[in-house]
Each structure stands twice: as C-alpha cells, then as structure tokens.
Scaffold this motif. Structure first.
Motif, mmCIF file in Angstrom:
data_model
loop_
_atom_site.group_PDB
_atom_site.id
_atom_site.type_symbol
_atom_site.label_atom_id
_atom_site.label_comp_id
_atom_site.label_asym_id
_atom_site.label_seq_id
_atom_site.Cartn_x
_atom_site.Cartn_y
_atom_site.Cartn_z
ATOM 1 N N ALA A 209 81.330 27.453 37.112
ATOM 2 C CA ALA A 209 82.022 28.592 37.726
ATOM 3 C C ALA A 209 83.307 28.939 36.986
ATOM 4 N N ALA A 210 83.771 28.038 36.120
ATOM 5 C CA ALA A 210 85.053 28.255 35.423
ATOM 6 C C ALA A 210 84.959 29.448 34.473
ATOM 7 N N PRO A 211 86.042 30.229 34.371
ATOM 8 C CA PRO A 211 86.012 31.412 33.505
ATOM 9 C C PRO A 211 86.245 31.138 32.017
ATOM 10 N N MET A 212 86.856 29.993 31.679
ATOM 11 C CA MET A 212 87.230 29.763 30.266
ATOM 12 C C MET A 212 86.222 28.869 29.547
ATOM 13 N N ASN A 213 86.056 29.114 28.241
ATOM 14 C CA ASN A 213 85.216 28.209 27.452
ATOM 15 C C ASN A 213 86.080 27.105 26.840
ATOM 16 N N VAL A 214 85.428 26.063 26.300
ATOM 17 C CA VAL A 214 86.206 24.932 25.779
ATOM 18 C C VAL A 214 87.052 25.295 24.562
#
Ligand code: NAP
Length: 245
Positions: A209-214
């Motif tokens: 669900a997180a909006p940012m990529n690694v």
C-alpha cells in the motif's frame, strides 16, 4: 584517503539492500550485515553483479556475541568504520498501519520490538564507536520513522494521527532520543548522528500500500551517510527536510 567502509544492518532486502546498492555505486565498500546467511549471500551476489565491492557479515542485531564478533572482524580487517547505518527493524504488532494498539499492546511484543528497534542499536553503535572514531568523518544513520514523532502524534491534524501501532512507534521515539543524546555526546568529534525517515516505502515492512519505491526510500539514508563537514547532526530528516521530534 583510504576507501570508505560502510556497515548496513538488515541489508539483505528492502531499504537496506537498496541503500547498499546506492552507496556501493559511489565506490564505498559495503559490509552487508544480515541475520540469515543464505539471504545475505544472495544479496552480496546481486551487489557484485552491479560492480559493487560488498562482503557479507552475519549479524542478528539482538545477538550480543555476534555484535562483538562484528567489532573484532572490522577492527582486524579495516581498523575503522566510516558509516554505520542502523537499518534493521521490525513491526510485529497485530493490526494494520491505520490502527491504534495502545490499549491492547502485548508486553512480549513491546519487549521484542524495543530489543530490535532500540536496545540492539544502542549496543551495536556503542560497540562499534571506537572504530567510527577512527574514521576521518564518521556518519551514523538511525532508521527511525515519522511514526516516532510525538509532535505529529499529538496533533490531530497531522497525516499520521490515526496511525498508532504503539510498540513500533514508541521504539522509534526511543531511537530518536538516542540520536539526540549520542549526537550531543559526540559534538566535539567529526562524527555526525542523525535519524532518518525514509518515507512510506513498498517493502515487506511498509506493505504494497506504500506510495514510495525503494529507490526513493533509500535516498535519505544515503544522503545522511554522505553528509559533508557542514552537514547537520542530531537531526530528524526526510529527503533533506527536518521533521519535528
Ligand atoms: P524490511 O524490508 O522488512 O527489511 C527489514 C530488514 O531488517 C530485513 O533485512 C530483516 O532481516 C532485518 N532485521 C529484522 N530484525 C533483525 C535482526 N534481529 N537482526 C538483523 N536484521 C534484522 O523493512 P524496510 O521497510 O526495508 O525497513 C528498513 C528500516 O526502515 C526499518 O528500520 C523500518 O522501521 C524503517 N522504516 C521503514 C518504512 C517503510 O515504509 N518501509 C517507513 C519508516 C521507517 P530478515 O530478512 O532476516 O527478516
């Protein structure tokens, strides 16, 4: 100047692995610390395929014997440590990120969370400190979270107000206290100590669900690991911006 050496805990996956990749591409030797040897070696092989100088060190951060072995190994091989990234962390409470567990927190969960996210970081950092003091410009990065901010948790208008997994949040608040105290203790040295909030990042811990990529999630750790002599210390930072404690 000798080559910089960085140790990253929990570097076999997620933000830690990506941080190893980004720092390694800058020519820094990376010690990939991981508790599982097979996962650690898989990570090393991937880093080496990317041309990165990386080696594996078995380190369960809660295992004090392995913490001492980490000191002995780095001391005998390099005699110094330039960058320590306290990245390993857990979130083991029942409930999703939008819940409040304050009234139902289990003492064992609280203890285990603090052991990994707080006590082990104090122990590892203080054990490795003599090696970091031998660096020309030591950098310590503590992977905190915006969820450790008491200022934001007590503001009903803040975006994190509803997200109150108590054990996790309190462990990061305690870690922030260590950042402030350690930075003050080291104020007269060349060492800088900061807390990083990576953002809400798609990893096993952060969830899909997180909006940012690694790639973006590792940027704050990398930035704080590479701070120049005029950079901040004793701060709480996300992508170059200061967060309230
Ligand atoms: P992740 O993908 O779940 O990775 C966590 C890493 O920590 C894994 O390598 C894990 O090893 C390791 N670890 C856990 N307990 C350990 C122990 N006792 N000894 C050694 N290693 C241990 O999580 P992530 O999202 O990359 O999180 C990295 C850090 O960023 C954490 O401190 C987390 O709290 C923080 N953070 C993450 C987010 C986010 O949205 N993802 C937001 C704010 C802060 P195994 O593979 O063996 O389990």
């Amino acid at each position: 100047m000798s080559k910089k050496i960085a140790l990253i805990t929990g570097a076999n996956k997620g933000i830690g692995f990506e941080t190893a990749k980004q720092l390694g591409k800058k020519g820094i030797t990376i010690i990939v610390a991981a508790r599982n040897a097979e996962n650690g070696h898989t990570a090393i092989n991937k880093l080496k395929e990317n041309g990165i100088d990386a080696e594996f060190l078995q380190l369960d951060v809660t295992n004090t014997t392995q913490v001492q072995q980490a000191f002995d190994y780095i001391n005998s091989k390099y005699g110094k440590l330039d960058i320590l990234i306290n990245n390993a962390g857990i979130q083991i409470e029942n409930g999703d990120w939008g819940t409040n567990t304050a009234t139902v927190t289990d003492a064992n969960v609280l203890r285990k969370t603090f052991e990994t996210n707080f006590i082990s970081i104090v122990t590892l950092t203080n054990t490795l400190l003599p090696l970091i003091k031998k660096s020309e410009a030591g950098r310590i990065v503590n992977l905190s979270s915006i969820l450790g901010s008491l200022t934001l948790h007590s503001d009903s208008q803040s975006p994190i107000y509803a997200s109150k997994l108590f054990a996790y949040d309190a462990s990061k608040t305690a870690l922030n206290a260590y950042t402030v105290h350690l930075a003050a203790a080291l104020a007269a040295t060349n060492i800088k100590v900061n807390s990083a909030h990576p953002g809400w990042v798609k990893t096993d811990l952060g969830s899909d669900a997180a909006p940012m990529n690694v790639t973006d999630g590792a940027k704050t750790s990398v930035e704080l690991a590479l701070l120049g002599a005029n950079g901040p210390t004793g701060k709480y930072i996300h992508l170059g911006q200061e967060l309230p404690w």
